[in-house]
Design a protein around this motif. Structure first.
Motif, PDB file in Angstrom:
ATOM      1  N   MET A   1       0.845  -1.204   0.000  1.00 42.66           N
ATOM      2  CA  MET A   1       0.000   0.000   0.000  1.00 42.66           C
ATOM      3  C   MET A   1       0.879   1.253   0.000  1.00 42.66           C
ATOM      4  SD  MET A   1      -2.960   1.174   2.720  1.00 42.66           S
ATOM      5  CE  MET A   1      -1.818   1.405   4.058  1.00 42.66           C
ATOM      6  N   ILE A   2       0.540   2.203  -0.844  1.00 41.73           N
ATOM      7  CA  ILE A   2       1.273   3.464  -0.896  1.00 41.73           C
ATOM      8  C   ILE A   2       0.769   4.381   0.221  1.00 41.73           C
ATOM      9  CG2 ILE A   2       1.758   5.522  -2.251  1.00 41.73           C
ATOM     10  CD1 ILE A   2       1.429   3.886  -4.753  1.00 41.73           C
ATOM     11  N   LYS A   3       1.702   4.931   1.000  1.00 36.65           N
ATOM     12  CA  LYS A   3       1.330   5.853   2.059  1.00 36.65           C
ATOM     13  C   LYS A   3       1.378   7.282   1.538  1.00 36.65           C
ATOM     14  CE  LYS A   3       2.770   2.971   5.953  1.00 36.65           C
ATOM     15  NZ  LYS A   3       3.592   2.898   7.188  1.00 36.65           N
ATOM     16  N   VAL A   4       0.340   8.038   1.840  1.00 38.92           N
ATOM     17  CA  VAL A   4       0.268   9.428   1.393  1.00 38.92           C
ATOM     18  C   VAL A   4      -0.139  10.303   2.560  1.00 38.92           C
ATOM     19  CG1 VAL A   4      -2.148   9.234   0.688  1.00 38.92           C
ATOM     20  CG2 VAL A   4      -0.717  10.987  -0.351  1.00 38.92           C
ATOM     21  N   ASN A   5       0.316  11.527   2.563  1.00 39.35           N
ATOM     22  CA  ASN A   5      -0.010  12.476   3.627  1.00 39.35           C
ATOM     23  C   ASN A   5      -1.446  12.959   3.466  1.00 39.35           C
ATOM     24  OD1 ASN A   5       0.206  14.307   5.774  1.00 39.35           O
ATOM     25  ND2 ASN A   5       0.979  15.932   4.432  1.00 39.35           N
ATOM     26  N   THR A   6      -2.351  12.382   4.261  1.00 39.21           N
ATOM     27  CA  THR A   6      -3.763  12.767   4.160  1.00 39.21           C
ATOM     28  C   THR A   6      -4.024  14.064   4.912  1.00 39.21           C
ATOM     29  OG1 THR A   6      -4.286  11.380   6.077  1.00 39.21           O
ATOM     30  CG2 THR A   6      -4.550  10.391   3.896  1.00 39.21           C
ATOM     31  N   LYS A   7      -5.005  14.823   4.422  1.00 40.59           N
ATOM     32  CA  LYS A   7      -5.325  16.113   5.027  1.00 40.59           C
ATOM     33  C   LYS A   7      -6.751  16.118   5.572  1.00 40.59           C
ATOM     34  CE  LYS A   7      -2.172  18.892   2.227  1.00 40.59           C
ATOM     35  NZ  LYS A   7      -1.981  20.190   1.552  1.00 40.59           N
ATOM     36  N   SER A   8      -6.996  16.982   6.525  1.00 42.04           N
ATOM     37  CA  SER A   8      -8.334  17.131   7.086  1.00 42.04           C
ATOM     38  C   SER A   8      -9.212  17.879   6.089  1.00 42.04           C
ATOM     39  CB  SER A   8      -8.279  17.900   8.406  1.00 42.04           C
ATOM     40  OG  SER A   8      -7.899  19.250   8.176  1.00 42.04           O
ATOM     41  N   GLU A   9     -10.514  17.912   6.335  1.00 45.99           N
ATOM     42  CA  GLU A   9     -11.446  18.604   5.434  1.00 45.99           C
ATOM     43  C   GLU A   9     -11.182  20.103   5.392  1.00 45.99           C
ATOM     44  OE1 GLU A   9     -15.473  17.688   6.315  1.00 45.99           O
ATOM     45  OE2 GLU A   9     -15.275  15.544   5.855  1.00 45.99           O
ATOM     46  N   ASN A  10     -10.534  20.626   6.411  1.00 46.53           N
ATOM     47  CA  ASN A  10     -10.250  22.067   6.456  1.00 46.53           C
ATOM     48  C   ASN A  10      -8.977  22.434   5.694  1.00 46.53           C
ATOM     49  OD1 ASN A  10     -12.493  22.578   8.106  1.00 46.53           O
ATOM     50  ND2 ASN A  10     -11.330  22.086   9.963  1.00 46.53           N
ATOM     51  N   GLU A  11      -8.195  21.427   5.317  1.00 46.56           N
ATOM     52  CA  GLU A  11      -6.980  21.658   4.541  1.00 46.56           C
ATOM     53  C   GLU A  11      -7.238  21.348   3.073  1.00 46.56           C
ATOM     54  OE1 GLU A  11      -3.288  20.457   7.279  1.00 46.56           O
ATOM     55  OE2 GLU A  11      -4.695  18.813   7.032  1.00 46.56           O
ATOM     56  N   LYS A  12      -6.476  21.953   2.200  1.00 48.58           N
ATOM     57  CA  LYS A  12      -6.699  21.739   0.773  1.00 48.58           C
ATOM     58  C   LYS A  12      -5.426  21.221   0.099  1.00 48.58           C
ATOM     59  CE  LYS A  12     -10.284  25.281   0.232  1.00 48.58           C
ATOM     60  NZ  LYS A  12     -11.378  24.323   0.057  1.00 48.58           N
ATOM     61  N   TYR A  13      -5.621  20.259  -0.806  1.00 49.80           N
ATOM     62  CA  TYR A  13      -4.519  19.759  -1.622  1.00 49.80           C
ATOM     63  C   TYR A  13      -4.281  20.756  -2.752  1.00 49.80           C
ATOM     64  CZ  TYR A  13      -5.012  15.198   0.671  1.00 49.80           C
ATOM     65  OH  TYR A  13      -5.051  14.176   1.586  1.00 49.80           O
ATOM     66  N   ASN A  14      -3.036  20.998  -3.117  1.00 50.08           N
ATOM     67  CA  ASN A  14      -2.732  21.905  -4.217  1.00 50.08           C
ATOM     68  C   ASN A  14      -2.465  21.118  -5.500  1.00 50.08           C
ATOM     69  OD1 ASN A  14      -0.015  20.983  -4.123  1.00 50.08           O
ATOM     70  ND2 ASN A  14       0.501  22.536  -2.565  1.00 50.08           N
TER      71      ASN A  14
ATOM     72  N   MET B   1       1.353   8.492  -8.404  1.00 52.10           N
ATOM     73  CA  MET B   1       1.336   7.301  -7.564  1.00 52.10           C
ATOM     74  C   MET B   1       0.385   6.246  -8.130  1.00 52.10           C
ATOM     75  SD  MET B   1       1.279   8.944  -3.721  1.00 52.10           S
ATOM     76  CE  MET B   1       2.517  10.130  -3.196  1.00 52.10           C
ATOM     77  N   LEU B   2      -0.756   6.703  -8.640  1.00 49.77           N
ATOM     78  CA  LEU B   2      -1.727   5.771  -9.213  1.00 49.77           C
ATOM     79  C   LEU B   2      -1.168   5.082 -10.449  1.00 49.77           C
ATOM     80  CD1 LEU B   2      -5.013   7.887  -8.912  1.00 49.77           C
ATOM     81  CD2 LEU B   2      -4.329   5.937  -7.503  1.00 49.77           C
TER      82      LEU B   2
END
Length: 215
Positions: free
Chosen positions: A1-14, A24-25
């Motif tokens: 499994m690839i580990k990725v830095n998950t963010k909370s709903e209040n944070e946004k991915y750029n 990664m996919l």
């Protein structure tokens, strides 16, 4: 499994993080389906996502539009990653080409050309587009209309280019046009549907017929 830095709903991915996720996919440890995709296999999804984005705009659904624009962006990134893997081009080539196009074609913003209204701005865009492509005639511009366009869209583009260039359109036969108000959207729609229905009854595919007329 690839580990990725998950963010909370209040944070946004750029954008950079989204690109990395799709990379990664496509990786050997990623998704089998994503790894199998090619430029050609993604043609249908590209068209579908564009239509779904348009549908969201027509329905004035902001949450849906956010989602569908993301799906369109996904297609752009996916094609860019596939191209980079094949050593064809990179995502930077895509963004660079788009930026340069905007700068060149908006000479009324980034240059000395004057455009006091939207009509003049569009006219300048069209002129700069022809210069950019090195076209010297409207017929070169018409040949550049994508063959993959739906027939009605292709026909409309062809007619518009000829009209704006002041060229005669030999494909128009005024003698067979019914006497309706062509500025009335409902009357035009009724006529177009009636033609399609009649052609279908007689075994003619109106999409194919119109496409042959405009190629």
């Amino acid at each position: 499994m690839i580990k990725v830095n998950t963010k909370s709903e209040n944070e946004k991915y750029n954008l950079e993080e989204l690109y990395e996720i799709i990379e990664m996919l496509r990786s050997p440890e990623g998704c089998p389906w994503d790894r199998e995709q090619t430029h050609k296999s993604l043609i249908k999804p590209m068209i579908e996502e564009a239509y779904e984005a348009v549908d969201a705009i027509e329905k004035e659904s902001t949450p849906k539009l956010v989602e569908e624009l993301g799906d369109v962006l996904l297609q752009v990134i996916m094609h860019s990653i596939i191209a980079e893997e094949n050593k064809e081009f990179t995502f930077s080539d895509v963004t660079d080409g788009c930026a340069r196009k905007m700068l060149f074609r908006h000479s009324h913003v980034f240059g000395d050309v004057v455009a006091e209204n939207a009509g003049q701005a569009l006219a300048n865009w069209d002129e700069m587009k022809l210069k950019e492509k090195g076209f010297t005639s409207v017929w070169e511009d018409i040949k550049d209309i994508p063959d993959a366009f739906p027939a009605l869209l292709r026909a409309s583009k062809r007619a518009k280019k000829l009209r704006k260039a002041g060229e005669a359109d030999g494909n128009i036969n005024e003698n067979i046009l019914p006497d309706i108000d062509y500025s009335d959207e409902k009357q035009v729609a009724t006529l177009l549907y009636s033609i399609c229905a009649k052609a279908e009854k007689e075994g003619v595919d109106p999409e194919t017929a119109l496409l042959k007329e405009t190629l």
